[in-house]
Design an enzyme around this catalytic site. Sequence first.
Site, PDB file in Angstrom:
ATOM      1  N   HIS A   1      15.163  57.727 -47.025  1.00  0.00           N
ATOM      2  CA  HIS A   1      15.346  57.132 -45.697  1.00  0.00           C
ATOM      3  C   HIS A   1      16.346  57.940 -44.862  1.00  0.00           C
ATOM      4  O   HIS A   1      16.134  58.182 -43.671  1.00  0.00           O
ATOM      5  CB  HIS A   1      15.879  55.697 -45.809  1.00  0.00           C
ATOM      6  CG  HIS A   1      14.919  54.718 -46.412  1.00  0.00           C
ATOM      7  ND1 HIS A   1      15.116  54.169 -47.651  1.00  0.00           N
ATOM      8  CD2 HIS A   1      13.762  54.196 -45.945  1.00  0.00           C
ATOM      9  CE1 HIS A   1      14.126  53.331 -47.920  1.00  0.00           C
ATOM     10  NE2 HIS A   1      13.292  53.330 -46.899  1.00  0.00           N
TER      11      HIS A   1
ATOM     12  N   GLN B   1       3.154  41.848 -44.022  1.00  0.00           N
ATOM     13  CA  GLN B   1       2.477  42.884 -44.801  1.00  0.00           C
ATOM     14  C   GLN B   1       2.530  42.632 -46.302  1.00  0.00           C
ATOM     15  O   GLN B   1       2.068  43.463 -47.088  1.00  0.00           O
ATOM     16  CB  GLN B   1       3.054  44.266 -44.491  1.00  0.00           C
ATOM     17  CG  GLN B   1       4.477  44.503 -44.955  1.00  0.00           C
ATOM     18  CD  GLN B   1       5.081  45.739 -44.324  1.00  0.00           C
ATOM     19  OE1 GLN B   1       5.284  45.803 -43.113  1.00  0.00           O
ATOM     20  NE2 GLN B   1       5.371  46.741 -45.134  1.00  0.00           N
TER      21      GLN B   1
ATOM     22  N   LYS C   1       5.619  60.902 -45.269  1.00  0.00           N
ATOM     23  CA  LYS C   1       4.282  61.181 -45.794  1.00  0.00           C
ATOM     24  C   LYS C   1       4.000  60.450 -47.108  1.00  0.00           C
ATOM     25  O   LYS C   1       2.849  60.408 -47.543  1.00  0.00           O
ATOM     26  CB  LYS C   1       4.104  62.686 -46.015  1.00  0.00           C
ATOM     27  CG  LYS C   1       3.899  63.491 -44.745  1.00  0.00           C
ATOM     28  CD  LYS C   1       3.572  64.947 -45.092  1.00  0.00           C
ATOM     29  CE  LYS C   1       3.358  65.781 -43.849  1.00  0.00           C
ATOM     30  NZ  LYS C   1       3.035  67.197 -44.203  1.00  0.00           N
TER      31      LYS C   1
ATOM     32  N   ARG D   1      11.207  50.575 -54.566  1.00  0.00           N
ATOM     33  CA  ARG D   1      10.710  49.860 -55.751  1.00  0.00           C
ATOM     34  C   ARG D   1      11.040  50.583 -57.060  1.00  0.00           C
ATOM     35  O   ARG D   1      10.836  50.023 -58.132  1.00  0.00           O
ATOM     36  CB  ARG D   1       9.200  49.634 -55.626  1.00  0.00           C
ATOM     37  CG  ARG D   1       8.849  48.593 -54.568  1.00  0.00           C
ATOM     38  CD  ARG D   1       7.361  48.253 -54.569  1.00  0.00           C
ATOM     39  NE  ARG D   1       7.084  47.086 -53.723  1.00  0.00           N
ATOM     40  CZ  ARG D   1       6.769  47.144 -52.447  1.00  0.00           C
ATOM     41  NH1 ARG D   1       6.687  48.322 -51.861  1.00  0.00           N
ATOM     42  NH2 ARG D   1       6.524  46.050 -51.752  1.00  0.00           N
TER      43      ARG D   1
END
Length: 283
Positions: free
Chosen positions: A33, A57, A145, A184
């Site tokens: 990030h 989402q 990406k 995650r």
Amino acid sequence: MKIISSIEELRQQLRGQLRTAFVPTMGNLHEGHLSLMRLARQYGDPVVASIFVNRLQFGPNEDFDRYPRTFQADVEKLEKEGVYVLFAPTEKDLYPEPQEFRVTPPETLGNMLEGEFRPGFFNGVSTVVLKLFACVQPRVAIFGKKDYQQLMIVRNMSKQFALPTEIIAADTYRAQDGLALSSRNMYLSEQERAEAPTLFAALQQIAQAINTHNPDTLPNIAALEEEAMIKLVQRGWQPDYIAIRKRSDLHAPSMDDLAQGTPLVVLAAAKLGTTRLIDNLEI
């Protein structure tokens, strides 16, 4: 750095800014990030980041409630990166009434790959991104990406709605062993973390096979995908897909595409234990 939750206050703060660079996130920030924040600074000024865990989402059986929220640590990281404004709305700020208007990507892009395994995911992503763009009104926005299909959907949405926001793609930020950084990853056990780079290694093997195939024959796409899936299963993974697609539209390449050297990308999603990882590699 100013921390703002109100849309109206955000608009007042950014009024007159014509070169805003925006990085939307769901928080739990890692080095990947932060690399987006640095890239944003190259394309605009001021840099605005957002933190919002978007309920729209997440599917009914997904990890919305346990998604890691590390707001204070995130604030400290963003301050060190010189971010001008952190937009951190609550659900009531961003969705003061039920969000009945939704953005639906075309089925030919939104219902394949991630869209097939996470129904409605890209509706939620597209809706919140469009709303965040309306709030921030950036000149450029940075997307990684690693979420390749998401990047393509946001880019196409911005183009088709004639939004005044240029979408900039940032290369995937990886650990030294090749694992793509992801919020995650923290769910992985020590043993799973050691195994996790195998996913990227599988993509590298596919890329190498395509790049070094016999020039007199075309690569067998289906066989490469199946072989990689089998190898992951044998190592204890639960793969959803490994797919070799055209970069232009994420559709499967035809024999003509392969013969003409059409740019490709291989994408993958697989569970390791209870943690679902995604990755991709342009070929």
